[in-house]
Design an enzyme around this catalytic site. Structure first.
Site, PDB file in Angstrom:
ATOM      1  N   SER A   1      -1.299  -2.285  -4.696  1.00  0.00           N
ATOM      2  CA  SER A   1      -0.553  -1.304  -3.910  1.00  0.00           C
ATOM      3  C   SER A   1      -0.511   0.023  -4.667  1.00  0.00           C
ATOM      4  O   SER A   1      -1.558   0.521  -5.075  1.00  0.00           O
ATOM      5  CB  SER A   1       0.848  -1.847  -3.612  1.00  0.00           C
ATOM      6  OG  SER A   1       1.449  -1.099  -2.592  1.00  0.00           O
TER       7      SER A   1
ATOM      8  N   ARG B   1      14.453   0.485   2.981  1.00  0.00           N
ATOM      9  CA  ARG B   1      13.814  -0.728   2.474  1.00  0.00           C
ATOM     10  C   ARG B   1      13.429  -1.667   3.622  1.00  0.00           C
ATOM     11  O   ARG B   1      12.369  -2.279   3.608  1.00  0.00           O
ATOM     12  CB  ARG B   1      14.755  -1.432   1.514  1.00  0.00           C
ATOM     13  CG  ARG B   1      14.272  -2.780   1.009  1.00  0.00           C
ATOM     14  CD  ARG B   1      13.004  -2.672   0.196  1.00  0.00           C
ATOM     15  NE  ARG B   1      12.742  -3.894  -0.557  1.00  0.00           N
ATOM     16  CZ  ARG B   1      11.723  -4.037  -1.386  1.00  0.00           C
ATOM     17  NH1 ARG B   1      10.858  -3.041  -1.577  1.00  0.00           N
ATOM     18  NH2 ARG B   1      11.525  -5.167  -2.031  1.00  0.00           N
TER      19      ARG B   1
ATOM     20  N   ASP C   1      -3.480  -7.436   5.631  1.00  0.00           N
ATOM     21  CA  ASP C   1      -2.763  -6.265   5.119  1.00  0.00           C
ATOM     22  C   ASP C   1      -2.973  -5.097   6.082  1.00  0.00           C
ATOM     23  O   ASP C   1      -4.062  -4.548   6.179  1.00  0.00           O
ATOM     24  CB  ASP C   1      -3.299  -5.925   3.723  1.00  0.00           C
ATOM     25  CG  ASP C   1      -2.580  -4.747   3.072  1.00  0.00           C
ATOM     26  OD1 ASP C   1      -1.760  -4.078   3.747  1.00  0.00           O
ATOM     27  OD2 ASP C   1      -2.832  -4.491   1.880  1.00  0.00           O
TER      28      ASP C   1
ATOM     29  N   HIS D   1       0.334  -7.357   3.245  1.00  0.00           N
ATOM     30  CA  HIS D   1       0.213  -6.540   2.034  1.00  0.00           C
ATOM     31  C   HIS D   1       0.797  -7.247   0.808  1.00  0.00           C
ATOM     32  O   HIS D   1       0.270  -7.136  -0.294  1.00  0.00           O
ATOM     33  CB  HIS D   1       0.935  -5.209   2.263  1.00  0.00           C
ATOM     34  CG  HIS D   1       0.881  -4.301   1.093  1.00  0.00           C
ATOM     35  ND1 HIS D   1      -0.306  -3.752   0.647  1.00  0.00           N
ATOM     36  CD2 HIS D   1       1.838  -3.854   0.239  1.00  0.00           C
ATOM     37  CE1 HIS D   1      -0.059  -2.998  -0.419  1.00  0.00           C
ATOM     38  NE2 HIS D   1       1.229  -3.040  -0.675  1.00  0.00           N
TER      39      HIS D   1
END
Lengths: 387, 387
Positions: B160, B230, B331, B364
């Site tokens: 990432s 978040r 992802d 992901h």
């Protein structure tokens, strides 16, 4: 296209500055068990009901839509949200159809919702308004059709949440629907769908101005939270490729830099940031935060198979309508796979169903945008039924 | 696995209760033009540097990660975030490698960031901290390696945002990197990536407790906004299929209903709602909202080709490293297509590059979760370099 005069009906219509609105006695028995009475329904109509009352078309709107599908929105002045589909010479045509579009139950454009005045307490319901479902929205529409003297629908049509209503109509009222067009929709909300909605709800409820929903008194509304909710949702309405094509990594033009430049700050450097902020800000001027909570909840609760022992095919067993299901290849909110689930169940139930996946760069919002193929599909399907 | 003693260095390490931390004089010349001094860097090491200093491996962490990759997090007590990849008998093994992981610049686990004290004003920087870039994070890591006496990296590895750093390392320090492993990452942030981050930033900045970033004094932090940020981001880390498999439309168990039931209210009826709320709430206990603003900004600014006249191949022209690029098929945050862009550019530049797309249900986040194939790929690539 002037709204048609309403047929004689047991209740008188009145104008509240927001188009046509009717107060029905009810009670409307909701899925939650609550009996809602009275029930206000705001709606628009276009065209006229023909002599044998066979040309009624009900259009169902999406989450943040309203009854102004083919006439200017009274607050924003923008053209109706489905002017590309509904109008003279369009697939849904007031010259041929009597077109009805009602603001859904729970919304904020004149139909009963959290902003409505609770007659018992003589103040807005706010979060005391009962939680509603897609089925409840459909039942409220049926009450309106009764009021308008419309027994049968030539077609019920909707995209996104409107598609959920269009899909539900024949299951609740098998004898009242001849055809249903379900566009960019689903028969149930997925975990990811619920998750995105929950983010939006949490954004609203985290806004201190929300105050448990009791913000109507001083009109100091939770616009920051609602704007964030809208921004998050808006991303899901567009395709990744569409966003890249429209904005890419292009920077905002600035007085001293027409091509834009990174400011090394937290202003909207990228065009996509500015666009999203605008989407959030303009939305709060026309939508009620509590309505957003209620309608997203209704969508999350939606699972058409659930009331039929988990069998979607069984949900369609009693329907008599022809179905047309349309998906878009870049729609990742309600992807084609969800439409396929519907079509498989329709086939299994023996219903007459046609299905097409259209290609569009616009993602979920494709049904609202320039989509000539969609217009051809809807036009062909409607004319086939009228022959 | 005890942290290795630091080699003799011009600056003394000290413990701040958050592991190892060093204050370097700097200045660190940032991409914005600002000179940052001093520069605090918090880091962990595992294993020992061998005699010829050829076994150093730098691991770069993701947006909300930290230096505790293989030892318990001091605040949460949870195992290090990459214990599946780093540890005895794992692909990155302290018995073979001298493993370094530094908290990125801008973060909040001991490296310089908005929560750090500005020595000039003797109060936290807050939003006066300079905006940083991925390149700045890499330069800060290079300063740390200088301090530790590490001239060359056997490998730099990251997933990432860590992958962005791993990809950038050989372009900034061609002579210091022998190999780079870039997992579930991208060479630039797309419009959709920026859009999701912008939602998060707006959620934080809309929280009245944010107060322009000046919330450190009374510790009344913008936790509601950060939790919403978040939650929105977390959805992008998971695949739609993964969410469906893990939660589907399952309802929360309740005392009176083990299988759950719809409450017709706004509590977390669905398990996925409860899960997301938990993700938001637990995150705010370990992360600083301003750091979230700064690091997402750095990611959005990331476009490796940009500094090379828009040519990614040119960015790799001077590199001497072997590259290993890994993507995951589910992802959708940094989809395989983004990894292909990297690999095509590496090929065009003549760099040695291997590429594999792995299958995983986890989206992901797959690189952080059980992914035996990923471990085999990393192990094989590292051992090939050590032969």
């Amino acid at each position: 296209m002037a709204p048609a005069p309403a047929p004689t009906a047991p209740h008188s219509d009145s104008r509240f500055g927001l188009g046509r609105q009717v107060r029905l006695d009810g009670p409307l028995r909701l899925d939650s068990g609550v009996a809602l009475a009275p029930v206000d329904i705001a709606y628009e109509t276009y065209g006229s009901l023909n002599a044998d009352r066979s040309n009624a078309v009900l259009i169902c709107h999406a989450l943040t839509g309203d009854q102004y599908l083919a006439s200017p929105h009274p607050l924003t002045g923008k053209p109706g949200w489905w002017w590309r589909m509904v109008g003279e010479g369009k697939p849904v045509d007031p010259a041929r159809h009597f077109i009805v579009c009602a603001n859904v139950l729970g919304s904020c454009m004149g139909s009963s919702g959290p902003a409505s005045v609770d007659p018992v307490r003589d103040e807005p319901f706010a979060m005391r308004f009962p939680v509603i479902t897609i089925g409840d929205m459909v039942r409220a529409q049926a009450m309106l059709l009764n009021h308008l003297g419309i027994e049968r629908l030539s077609a019920v049509i909707g995209g996104s949440m409107g598609g959920m209503q269009a899909l539900t109509w024949p299951t609740l009222y098998p004898d009242r629907v001849e055809s249903a067009i379900v566009i960019a929709s689903t028969a149930r909300h997925s975990a990811q769908n619920i998750a995105f909605h929950e983010v939006g709800r949490q954004a609203i409820m985290a806004d201190p101005r929300w105050r448990g929903g009791n913000y109507y008194g001083d009109n100091d509304v939770p616009s920051a939270g609602l704007a964030v909710a809208r921004m998050a949702a808006h991303i899901t309405y567009l395709s990744e490729a569409g966003l890249t094509e429209k904005f890419g990594r292009r920077l905002q033009a600035r007085p001293d830099s027409p091509g834009g430049q990174k400011t090394f700050g937290f202003d909207a450097d990228f065009q996509v940031e500015s666009y999203l902020r605008h989407q959030g800000l303009s939305f709060v001027e026309r939508f009620d935060a509590n309505s957003y909570l209620y309608i997203t909840r209704a969508m999350d609760y939606y699972d058409l198979a659930e009331d039929h022992e988990g069998s979607l095919a069984r949900a369609f067993a009693r329907t008599k309508a022809r179905f047309c299901v349309v998906s878009f290849d870049t729609d990742w909110l309600y992807p084609t796979a969800e439409s396929r689930v519907i079509v498989h169940a329709l086939n299994a139930s023996g219903a007459q169903a046609s299905f097409v996946e259209l290609s569009s760069p616009f993602g979920h919002d494709a049904f609202l945008l320039e989509a000539p193929e969609l217009n051809r599909v809807v036009d062909g399907f409607l004319r086939a039924g009228e022959r």
